[in-house]
Design a protein around this motif. Sequence first.
Motif, PDB file in Angstrom:
ATOM      1  N   ILE A 249       0.842  -1.207   0.000  1.00  0.00           N
ATOM      2  CA  ILE A 249       0.000   0.000   0.000  1.00  0.00           C
ATOM      3  C   ILE A 249       0.875   1.254   0.000  1.00  0.00           C
ATOM      4  N   VAL A 250       1.892   1.271   0.863  1.00  0.00           N
ATOM      5  CA  VAL A 250       2.767   2.449   0.966  1.00  0.00           C
ATOM      6  C   VAL A 250       3.466   2.705  -0.373  1.00  0.00           C
ATOM      7  N   CYS A 251       4.000   1.650  -0.976  1.00  0.00           N
ATOM      8  CA  CYS A 251       4.720   1.807  -2.252  1.00  0.00           C
ATOM      9  C   CYS A 251       3.777   2.265  -3.352  1.00  0.00           C
ATOM     10  N   LYS A 252       2.573   1.726  -3.343  1.00  0.00           N
ATOM     11  CA  LYS A 252       1.599   2.097  -4.376  1.00  0.00           C
ATOM     12  C   LYS A 252       1.188   3.566  -4.214  1.00  0.00           C
ATOM     13  N   LEU A 253       0.987   3.996  -2.967  1.00  0.00           N
ATOM     14  CA  LEU A 253       0.561   5.371  -2.723  1.00  0.00           C
ATOM     15  C   LEU A 253       1.656   6.381  -3.069  1.00  0.00           C
ATOM     16  N   ALA A 254       2.909   5.997  -2.796  1.00  0.00           N
ATOM     17  CA  ALA A 254       4.011   6.965  -2.950  1.00  0.00           C
ATOM     18  C   ALA A 254       4.785   6.770  -4.248  1.00  0.00           C
ATOM     19  N   VAL A 255       4.184   6.072  -5.223  1.00  0.00           N
ATOM     20  CA  VAL A 255       4.926   5.717  -6.439  1.00  0.00           C
ATOM     21  C   VAL A 255       5.381   6.948  -7.239  1.00  0.00           C
ATOM     22  N   GLN A 256       4.678   8.064  -7.084  1.00  0.00           N
ATOM     23  CA  GLN A 256       5.066   9.288  -7.802  1.00  0.00           C
ATOM     24  C   GLN A 256       6.236  10.002  -7.140  1.00  0.00           C
ATOM     25  N   TYR A 257       6.520   9.638  -5.899  1.00  0.00           N
ATOM     26  CA  TYR A 257       7.562  10.348  -5.142  1.00  0.00           C
ATOM     27  C   TYR A 257       8.606   9.347  -4.643  1.00  0.00           C
ATOM     28  N   ARG A 258       9.192   8.627  -5.569  1.00  0.00           N
ATOM     29  CA  ARG A 258      10.041   7.486  -5.207  1.00  0.00           C
ATOM     30  C   ARG A 258      11.210   7.856  -4.301  1.00  0.00           C
ATOM     31  N   CYS A 259      11.965   8.860  -4.711  1.00  0.00           N
ATOM     32  CA  CYS A 259      13.178   9.199  -3.943  1.00  0.00           C
ATOM     33  C   CYS A 259      12.820   9.721  -2.550  1.00  0.00           C
ATOM     34  N   SER A 260      11.797  10.603  -2.485  1.00  0.00           N
ATOM     35  CA  SER A 260      11.380  11.147  -1.187  1.00  0.00           C
ATOM     36  C   SER A 260      10.865  10.022  -0.292  1.00  0.00           C
ATOM     37  N   ALA A 261      10.089   9.125  -0.877  1.00  0.00           N
ATOM     38  CA  ALA A 261       9.532   8.020  -0.093  1.00  0.00           C
ATOM     39  C   ALA A 261      10.638   7.121   0.443  1.00  0.00           C
ATOM     40  N   LEU A 262      11.649   6.896  -0.385  1.00  0.00           N
ATOM     41  CA  LEU A 262      12.760   6.043   0.042  1.00  0.00           C
ATOM     42  C   LEU A 262      13.543   6.700   1.176  1.00  0.00           C
ATOM     43  N   LEU A 263      13.727   8.004   1.055  1.00  0.00           N
ATOM     44  CA  LEU A 263      14.406   8.747   2.116  1.00  0.00           C
ATOM     45  C   LEU A 263      13.573   8.689   3.402  1.00  0.00           C
ATOM     46  N   GLY A 264      12.255   8.833   3.245  1.00  0.00           N
ATOM     47  CA  GLY A 264      11.358   8.741   4.395  1.00  0.00           C
ATOM     48  C   GLY A 264      11.434   7.377   5.063  1.00  0.00           C
ATOM     49  N   ALA A 265      11.475   6.330   4.240  1.00  0.00           N
ATOM     50  CA  ALA A 265      11.569   4.961   4.785  1.00  0.00           C
ATOM     51  C   ALA A 265      12.883   4.776   5.545  1.00  0.00           C
ATOM     52  N   CYS A 266      13.949   5.384   5.022  1.00  0.00           N
ATOM     53  CA  CYS A 266      15.257   5.310   5.664  1.00  0.00           C
ATOM     54  C   CYS A 266      15.205   6.003   7.033  1.00  0.00           C
ATOM     55  N   LEU A 267      14.608   7.201   7.052  1.00  0.00           N
ATOM     56  CA  LEU A 267      14.487   7.947   8.309  1.00  0.00           C
ATOM     57  C   LEU A 267      13.627   7.186   9.317  1.00  0.00           C
TER      58      LEU A 267
ATOM     59  N   LEU B  94      -4.234   2.939  -6.746  1.00  0.00           N
ATOM     60  CA  LEU B  94      -4.645   2.057  -5.654  1.00  0.00           C
ATOM     61  C   LEU B  94      -6.146   2.147  -5.395  1.00  0.00           C
ATOM     62  N   PHE B  95      -6.628   3.380  -5.322  1.00  0.00           N
ATOM     63  CA  PHE B  95      -8.036   3.566  -4.968  1.00  0.00           C
ATOM     64  C   PHE B  95      -8.936   3.391  -6.199  1.00  0.00           C
ATOM     65  N   GLY B  96     -10.108   2.876  -5.966  1.00  0.00           N
ATOM     66  CA  GLY B  96     -11.053   2.699  -7.058  1.00  0.00           C
ATOM     67  C   GLY B  96     -10.982   1.330  -7.699  1.00  0.00           C
ATOM     68  N   GLN B  97     -10.082   0.479  -7.229  1.00  0.00           N
ATOM     69  CA  GLN B  97      -9.999  -0.868  -7.796  1.00  0.00           C
ATOM     70  C   GLN B  97     -10.418  -1.882  -6.729  1.00  0.00           C
ATOM     71  N   ARG B  98     -11.439  -2.645  -7.062  1.00  0.00           N
ATOM     72  CA  ARG B  98     -12.019  -3.566  -6.069  1.00  0.00           C
ATOM     73  C   ARG B  98     -11.015  -4.598  -5.578  1.00  0.00           C
ATOM     74  N   LYS B  99     -10.081  -4.975  -6.436  1.00  0.00           N
ATOM     75  CA  LYS B  99      -9.148  -6.043  -6.033  1.00  0.00           C
ATOM     76  C   LYS B  99      -8.224  -5.594  -4.900  1.00  0.00           C
TER      77      LYS B  99
END
Lengths: 268, 96
Positions: free
Chosen positions: A46-64, B79-84
């Motif tokens: 879920i986290v990776c899917k949500l933050a897929v547009q901000y890869r580098c920032s998300a990775l830095l956040g995960a590191c922190l 992620l959102f909007g997909q039932r799976k």
Amino acid sequence: MIHFLFFQFGPPLHTILPSGWFEFNLGIFWGYTSLWYLYALPVYFIVCKLAVQYRCSALLGACLLAVIGDSGIFPMIGNSASLVHNLFFYMFAAYFPSLVQGVANQARKRLILAIISFVVASALMSLATYFKLSTDTNSTAINSAMGILDLALGFLGIGVGIKVFNLLAPKIRGISFIFGYIGRNTLPIYVLHLPLLSLINLLFAETSMSLWVSLLYPFAALIGVILLCLVLYQILLFLKLSFLFQKPVLTNQRKREDNTAVKKWMVS
Amino acid sequence: MNQEERLLWPDVAKGFAITLVVLSHLTSKHYPMLLVQVPDYVFLLWLGVSDFLAPIRMPLFFAISGFSLLDHLQNHGPLFGQRKYYPCTIYTSYGI
């Protein structure tokens, strides 16, 4: 839930068990018990899917997050520290698979250097952990520093693992077949091995062993437990209980998902 | 879909990592139950082996799991909007 029920009424094992409704919820919905991988994987997804547009920032956040989790500033419940710590590795490989594949493709490059570095660093880290535990040191600065070193060491471990397995997998066919089969069946092994270990505890707790038997026992037990997990899994499948190992779905789309699930591991 | 086309090393690496997980639990949760019969140095030796390989165990397992996410990140939409994804999202949200 079956796991919890088993350990509530089953044989003894040194593992975290829920003592009430609150802890039961923690166990099911948070990385509280030894089954924390089962919670970690959907959370990471879920986290990776949500933050897929901000890869580098998300990775830095995960590191922190990992360093903060290791620092001991905040109390971590159950296996939550491990849950937070390993997000970084998952996220790195999910966001930068070409780098992972690149390491695999250049398996021979600096392999010896990587292995030696890993051996030395891991040995030093084990010693540092031993001294930290034996002197009962609990400083935030030291914990944070060790957290950073642990991340770096994990990174090195991933590199060494990828290089070694990419190089050896096609050459040692027999061992590759065994570990490959195990690798495609990690879920039943992960879920079933602890109940089996607790049963073995009952069988061998009072058994006397010679020095050589006690030395080789973990190796034999390791093979036995994994083999038992795989056999038990096949029996459960035969008994039409495969749903115990499948993720829940809302629609009748499991077949379609199964057909596409491994595409990313395929060579185009 | 030809099985031979599937990359071998991620499966082998994941298999090795889960074997180390079982070894870790075996040495930390089961082996101590035998302590009366097992000399301390043998116990420490196996615990040391497991500790020494710890930086490979979980990081490699999760890295390979993340590596296998590539298809979902690139080709399966938001992620959102997909039932799976609903069960996974509800489960995670409740946990957090």
